[in-house]
Design a protein around this motif. Sequence first.
Motif, PDB file in Angstrom:
ATOM      1  N   LEU A  39       0.886  -1.174   0.088  1.00 27.72           N
ATOM      2  CA  LEU A  39       0.047   0.207   0.050  1.00 27.72           C
ATOM      3  C   LEU A  39       0.807   1.278  -0.008  1.00 27.72           C
ATOM      4  O   LEU A  39       1.940   1.410   0.580  1.00 27.72           O
ATOM      5  N   HIS A  40       0.330   2.348  -0.898  1.00 29.05           N
ATOM      6  CA  HIS A  40       1.337   3.531  -0.842  1.00 29.05           C
ATOM      7  C   HIS A  40       0.022   4.436  -1.575  1.00 29.05           C
ATOM      8  O   HIS A  40      -0.723   4.112  -1.915  1.00 29.05           O
ATOM      9  N   CYS A  41       0.530   5.838  -1.536  1.00 28.62           N
ATOM     10  CA  CYS A  41       0.088   6.903  -2.154  1.00 28.62           C
ATOM     11  C   CYS A  41       1.032   7.905  -2.496  1.00 28.62           C
ATOM     12  O   CYS A  41       2.096   7.714  -1.763  1.00 28.62           O
ATOM     13  N   ALA A  42       0.582   8.880  -3.185  1.00 28.93           N
ATOM     14  CA  ALA A  42       1.451  10.198  -3.454  1.00 28.93           C
ATOM     15  C   ALA A  42       2.152  10.951  -2.264  1.00 28.93           C
ATOM     16  O   ALA A  42       3.244  10.901  -1.997  1.00 28.93           O
ATOM     17  N   PHE A  54       6.049  10.824  -1.848  1.00 28.83           N
ATOM     18  CA  PHE A  54       6.489  12.109  -2.051  1.00 28.83           C
ATOM     19  C   PHE A  54       6.370  13.175  -1.049  1.00 28.83           C
ATOM     20  O   PHE A  54       6.937  14.352  -1.403  1.00 28.83           O
ATOM     21  N   GLY A  55       5.647  13.061  -0.103  1.00 26.99           N
ATOM     22  CA  GLY A  55       5.265  14.071   1.008  1.00 26.99           C
ATOM     23  C   GLY A  55       3.995  14.684   0.594  1.00 26.99           C
ATOM     24  O   GLY A  55       3.417  14.605  -0.306  1.00 26.99           O
ATOM     25  N   ASP A  74     -13.533  -2.809 -18.694  1.00 29.63           N
ATOM     26  CA  ASP A  74     -14.027  -1.662 -17.779  1.00 29.63           C
ATOM     27  C   ASP A  74     -12.690  -0.530 -17.830  1.00 29.63           C
ATOM     28  O   ASP A  74     -11.727  -1.066 -17.998  1.00 29.63           O
ATOM     29  N   VAL A  75     -12.932   0.477 -17.094  1.00 31.87           N
ATOM     30  CA  VAL A  75     -11.898   1.490 -16.887  1.00 31.87           C
ATOM     31  C   VAL A  75     -11.820   1.813 -15.454  1.00 31.87           C
ATOM     32  O   VAL A  75     -13.005   2.091 -14.822  1.00 31.87           O
ATOM     33  N   LEU A  76     -10.892   1.879 -14.761  1.00 29.44           N
ATOM     34  CA  LEU A  76     -10.930   2.238 -13.172  1.00 29.44           C
ATOM     35  C   LEU A  76     -10.078   3.644 -13.416  1.00 29.44           C
ATOM     36  O   LEU A  76      -9.096   3.778 -14.235  1.00 29.44           O
ATOM     37  N   ILE A  77     -10.462   4.548 -12.389  1.00 24.92           N
ATOM     38  CA  ILE A  77      -9.712   5.846 -12.527  1.00 24.92           C
ATOM     39  C   ILE A  77      -9.448   6.002 -10.993  1.00 24.92           C
ATOM     40  O   ILE A  77     -10.311   6.077 -10.107  1.00 24.92           O
ATOM     41  N   ILE A  78      -8.213   6.479 -10.532  1.00 23.10           N
ATOM     42  CA  ILE A  78      -7.955   6.549  -9.200  1.00 23.10           C
ATOM     43  C   ILE A  78      -7.009   7.959  -8.799  1.00 23.10           C
ATOM     44  O   ILE A  78      -6.274   8.406  -9.862  1.00 23.10           O
ATOM     45  N   SER A  79      -7.457   8.680  -7.811  1.00 24.57           N
ATOM     46  CA  SER A  79      -6.522   9.866  -7.414  1.00 24.57           C
ATOM     47  C   SER A  79      -5.077   9.288  -6.831  1.00 24.57           C
ATOM     48  O   SER A  79      -5.190   8.246  -6.240  1.00 24.57           O
ATOM     49  N   GLU A  80      -3.950   9.890  -7.197  1.00 23.48           N
ATOM     50  CA  GLU A  80      -2.775   9.333  -6.454  1.00 23.48           C
ATOM     51  C   GLU A  80      -2.726   9.642  -5.051  1.00 23.48           C
ATOM     52  O   GLU A  80      -1.779   8.983  -4.485  1.00 23.48           O
ATOM     53  N   LEU A  81      -3.590  10.160  -4.663  1.00 20.37           N
ATOM     54  CA  LEU A  81      -3.789  10.541  -3.143  1.00 20.37           C
ATOM     55  C   LEU A  81      -4.555   9.206  -2.532  1.00 20.37           C
ATOM     56  O   LEU A  81      -4.515   9.102  -1.292  1.00 20.37           O
TER      57      LEU A  81
END
Length: 237
Positions: free
Chosen positions: A123-126, A130-131, A207-214
């Motif tokens: 698990l990770h996110c922006a 990157f802060g 199908d298509v998924l869209i996610i925020s990098e947050l």
Amino acid sequence: MFYTDLLQKHIVLREYIMMTTTQRYLFDITGYLHLKNALSPEELSAAREATQHYIDTPHDELSPGFGVDGKRHLHGFAFDKSLEALVLHPKTWPIVMELTNGKPRFSSGTLQVDFPGVDGGGLHCARDDFGWESCRYETRNGRIYCDSFVIFPYFDDVFPGDGGLLVVPGSHKAAFDRPEELFNKGDIKDASNLPEGVINLTPRAGDVLIISELLTHGILPWTPPDRIRRILVLRYA
């Protein structure tokens, strides 16, 4: 005439960039969208053929700029016109335009292929990588602004238990850092025993998924012995 044409284009653009009210609501509360059957059967068939061609082409026969780095097939979107067209797909482009306030920048497009036995990713996110200042998400004038997000067109079915994308819905709005010990310290390998608050998204081919990098997200290991998972990873800013 020039200014009339420009005004008409501006009016069309303003109408074009609107997400639907349902898309806006769901993206705002969860941090992701699942667009079912976004690709036509013809688009899906052409994309599957193109991705398999890339996979099957010997490395020494690939054009400069193309190659394989683990599960990443570099610049996959540019391998074939059928894949390149998905960067500006009519089902996703209005969403791209709204999230970027009409100023989109396409930054990369990798073909990702998950084979049986290939490890996933924690698990990770922006903000983790990157802060806290690295990415923005806000609403203004009835629109959403998100300056870093990813679009995943899916070319193969994913069923519960297969593996694939993990997300923590709503985490794109987290005001606090994720505690290190939470969610098994971010290391999740078993789809049948997910920590509370983590879900496994299982799109079908087309199908298509869209996610925020947050959005906190990760990847489960791919488990089916006789199937692969092919997706494009299209990054926008």
